[in-house]
Design a protein around this motif. Sequence first.
Motif, short mmCIF file in Angstrom:
data_model
loop_
_atom_site.label_atom_id
_atom_site.label_comp_id
_atom_site.label_asym_id
_atom_site.label_seq_id
_atom_site.Cartn_x
_atom_site.Cartn_y
_atom_site.Cartn_z
N TRP A 43 0.83 -1.19 0.00
CA TRP A 43 0.00 0.00 0.00
C TRP A 43 0.87 1.25 0.00
O TRP A 43 0.65 2.19 -0.79
N ILE A 44 1.89 1.29 0.86
CA ILE A 44 2.79 2.45 0.93
C ILE A 44 3.52 2.64 -0.40
O ILE A 44 3.61 3.76 -0.92
N GLU A 47 1.08 4.06 -2.93
CA GLU A 47 0.78 5.48 -2.67
C GLU A 47 1.93 6.36 -3.14
O GLU A 47 1.70 7.41 -3.73
N ARG A 48 3.15 5.93 -2.89
CA ARG A 48 4.31 6.72 -3.32
C ARG A 48 4.41 6.80 -4.83
O ARG A 48 4.78 7.82 -5.38
#
Length: 111
Positions: A43-44, A47-48
Amino acid sequence: MLMQLSEDLGGYVYDVFVTRFDLWLVFGLAAQLVFGSRFVLQWIASERAGRSVIPMSFWFLSIAGGLMTLVYGFVRREPVIIFGQGLSTLIYLRNVALIVRERRGRAPKAP
């Protein structure tokens, strides 16, 4: 009826998390933590990047968590866990092999 349900639920929770507490339970919980952390990592990374991506570390966490859960399944003699994590871990390893092969194909050739 609600009182009985409450007592039964309390007894179940006590049995599962207190009566059966041992180091293998701690290991199994750690395995689930490692395995579940891969989704937070994915997820991170997405998002990045601003798009859905699956980083290589996702597959490494999948393998580590899968193997840990597989060991837990063997120790606890849980055929559902053994079958599920055994097959899943093979799939994770295959994905890593495909990624490595693809990356080698894109690497510049030495003269």
